[in-house]
Motif scaffolding. Structure first.
Motif, short mmCIF file in Angstrom:
data_model
loop_
_atom_site.label_atom_id
_atom_site.label_comp_id
_atom_site.label_asym_id
_atom_site.label_seq_id
_atom_site.Cartn_x
_atom_site.Cartn_y
_atom_site.Cartn_z
N ASN A 1 0.83 -1.20 0.00
CA ASN A 1 0.00 0.00 0.00
C ASN A 1 0.86 1.25 0.00
N SER A 2 1.94 1.22 0.80
CA SER A 2 2.82 2.38 0.88
C SER A 2 4.18 1.95 1.39
N VAL A 3 5.21 2.74 1.05
CA VAL A 3 6.57 2.50 1.51
C VAL A 3 7.11 3.82 2.03
N GLU A 4 7.60 3.83 3.28
CA GLU A 4 8.07 5.06 3.90
C GLU A 4 9.48 4.86 4.46
N LEU A 5 10.36 5.80 4.14
CA LEU A 5 11.71 5.77 4.68
C LEU A 5 11.70 6.28 6.12
N VAL A 6 12.29 5.50 7.04
CA VAL A 6 12.34 5.89 8.45
C VAL A 6 13.69 6.50 8.80
N ARG A 7 14.77 5.76 8.52
CA ARG A 7 16.10 6.23 8.85
C ARG A 7 17.14 5.62 7.93
N VAL A 8 18.33 6.20 7.98
CA VAL A 8 19.49 5.71 7.23
C VAL A 8 20.65 5.51 8.18
N GLN A 9 21.37 4.41 8.02
CA GLN A 9 22.59 4.18 8.78
C GLN A 9 23.60 3.49 7.89
N ASP A 10 24.69 4.20 7.58
CA ASP A 10 25.69 3.68 6.65
C ASP A 10 25.02 3.33 5.33
N ASP A 11 25.19 2.08 4.86
CA ASP A 11 24.58 1.71 3.58
C ASP A 11 23.22 1.05 3.78
N GLN A 12 22.65 1.21 4.99
CA GLN A 12 21.41 0.52 5.34
C GLN A 12 20.26 1.51 5.52
N LEU A 13 19.08 1.05 5.14
CA LEU A 13 17.86 1.83 5.30
C LEU A 13 16.90 1.09 6.21
N LEU A 14 16.10 1.83 6.94
CA LEU A 14 14.97 1.26 7.65
C LEU A 14 13.71 1.78 6.98
N LEU A 15 12.88 0.86 6.46
CA LEU A 15 11.65 1.22 5.77
C LEU A 15 10.45 0.74 6.55
N LYS A 16 9.39 1.54 6.52
CA LYS A 16 8.09 1.11 7.05
C LYS A 16 7.19 0.83 5.86
N VAL A 17 6.77 -0.42 5.74
CA VAL A 17 6.02 -0.87 4.56
C VAL A 17 4.64 -1.35 4.99
N ASP A 18 3.63 -0.79 4.39
CA ASP A 18 2.24 -1.21 4.64
C ASP A 18 1.87 -2.24 3.58
N LEU A 19 1.67 -3.49 4.03
CA LEU A 19 1.43 -4.60 3.11
C LEU A 19 -0.03 -5.02 3.11
N ARG A 20 -0.52 -5.36 1.91
CA ARG A 20 -1.87 -5.92 1.79
C ARG A 20 -1.89 -7.39 2.17
N GLY A 21 -0.73 -8.03 2.16
CA GLY A 21 -0.59 -9.40 2.60
C GLY A 21 0.46 -9.46 3.69
N GLY A 22 0.90 -10.67 4.04
CA GLY A 22 1.87 -10.81 5.10
C GLY A 22 3.30 -10.92 4.60
N MET A 23 4.23 -11.14 5.54
CA MET A 23 5.64 -11.25 5.20
C MET A 23 5.93 -12.47 4.34
N ASN A 24 5.21 -13.55 4.55
CA ASN A 24 5.44 -14.75 3.73
C ASN A 24 5.13 -14.47 2.26
N GLN A 25 4.07 -13.73 2.01
CA GLN A 25 3.75 -13.37 0.63
C GLN A 25 4.79 -12.42 0.05
#
Length: 418
Positions: free
Chosen positions: A334-358
């Motif tokens: 549904n949406s993807v939001e950037l939360v923070r950056v650390q070195d070459d890594q990102l933390l994203l908040k992702v709103d999914l219509r299904g679960g992590m397995n999907q």
């Protein structure tokens, strides 16, 4: 036609072998072209005929995009449209107006609202019109609006299956009057063409061997004997994402049909009987489509919600842009939001219509994001990749001051940059 019974099979050596084969090579999921376009023959080019045809094609489209025929259970009752035409006070329309899905049914009864464009093409084929006369048919093509159809399916609480779908190889052994043989374009052109049409109707990217000469000489006997390990080893020449194995033979005046589907995630099986060979192949393609949709389509009843993903290997701004376009383009999100950056890594908040397995299943199809361990990603953050953390933070408007950035995430992935 008998009802298909799904049999959940426990993991086996053959299934684990397939997992190893899949893991050892790149995957080549196909993107289904014209997923939201359908064609059919019509007797004339009138608005009335087009409206009626659009309602019929909408049902086919909803099955194709959702991946499941269960979506048809949410369509209006058969007499709903007729009741509407008879008037507001007519029965049973008056009772329908009190139904919780009344407004949705009204929309579903006018499929042209979701058509973005249409076209006609003359043909030499004959078709019967309403007067019972044979006339030259026109081929009507309707293009439905993808975003509108996806939103409609979500309102119907139905799955939405992205156009990027597993490329499925079909190995089918048939026992007919001429003995046992593999169904290929060379051995049986008509059945092969039917398979292609059925797979296209359900939106399944299909592979079919051109001839038996391309395959190991023992493959037919392996299919008949159920030697899955040998069959799956032979399939790797085609680099499929999934393998469907069918065995069809005469039984008491009908065709006995056994199917197995190896998805790289698990194995499922189906046994049924069919009156004709066409029905036998239809059960197989439908079984494959329903099984794959269950694993890959976004469904609100399978863990929908907000998840936190840690992504590594984002070394340049273009990598970030590519990642966000990729995740945002999945029908699962549904949406993807950037939360923070650390070195070459990102933390994203992702709103999914299904679960992590999907999500994991869909990401495995093209390998752009590969799951990694917490330890390996911790180590990658200590390396110098030539892009200063402050540079990336400044460009993205974030801060990397907190060392506890990735303590609580739902999954870790590594971006495979181009």
């Amino acid at each position: 036609m008998s009802k298909v019974k799904l049999i959940k099979a426990a993991p086996s050596i053959s299934f684990l072998f397939f997992l190893c084969l899949v893991a050892s090579q790149p995957l080549y999921a196909d993107r289904v072209d014209n997923l939201y376009s359908l064609q059919t023959l019509v007797p004339d080019t009138s608005d009335r005929t087009r409206a009626k045809t659009a309602n019929q094609l909408l049902q086919r489209l909803l099955v194709r995009v959702s991946g499941t025929e269960a979506v048809l259970e949410k369509m209006p009752p058969d007499d709903f449209q007729k009741a509407r035409e008879e008037g507001q006070d007519a029965e049973p329309y008056a009772s329908y107006r009190e139904h919780e899905h009344y407004e949705l049914w009204r929309e579903l009864s006018n499929a042209q609202r979701w058509v973005s464009q249409y076209s006609y093409q003359s043909t030499q084929e004959l078709i019967e019109n309403e007067a019972g006369e044979q006339v030259r048919a026109h081929q009507l093509e309707l293009d439905f609006d993808p975003s509108a159809i996806n939103n409609l399916l979500q309102r119907m609480q139905a799955p939405v299956w992205d156009a990027s779908r597993p490329k499925t190889l079909f190995f089918i052994a048939l026992q007919g009057r001429q003995g046992r043989y593999l169904v290929t374009p060379e051995s049986n052109e008509s059945l092969s063409e039917l398979l292609v049409d059925l797979a296209e109707e359900r939106g399944i990217p299909m592979l079919l061997p051109a001839s038996e000469e391309q395959l190991p000489s023992s493959l037919l006997s392996d299919i008949w004997g159920g030697f899955s390990r040998e069959i799956l080893a032979a399939s790797q020449t085609y680099q499929p994402d999934a393998v469907a194995i069918g065995r069809i033979y005469p039984s008491s005046g009908t065709w006995a049909v056994n199917w197995q589907l190896f998805t790289g995630l698990d194995r499922v099986a189906s046994r049924t009987n069919a009156g004709t060979l066409g029905e036998a192949l239809t059960t197989g393609v439908n079984f494959v489509a329903e099984s794959l949709s269950e694993r890959y389509a976004s469904s609100p009843d399978q863990g929908a919600g907000v998840y936190h993903l840690a992504i590594t290997n984002i070394r340049q701004i273009r990598h970030f842009a590519q990642l966000m376009d990729y995740l945002g383009g999945l029908s699962l999100t549904n949406s993807v939001e950037l939360v923070r950056v650390q070195d070459d890594q990102l933390l994203l908040k992702v709103d999914l219509r299904g679960g992590m397995n999907q999500l994991r299943a869909n990401l495995s199809l093209d390998g752009r994001l590969t799951e990694a361990s917490f330890y390996s990603l911790q180590q990658s953050g200590d390396q110098n990749f030539g892009l200063q953390p402050q540079q990336l933070d400044q460009d993205l408007g974030t801060s990397s001051e907190e060392p506890s950035l990735f303590r609580q995430v739902d999954a870790w992935f590594e971006w495979q940059a181009n």
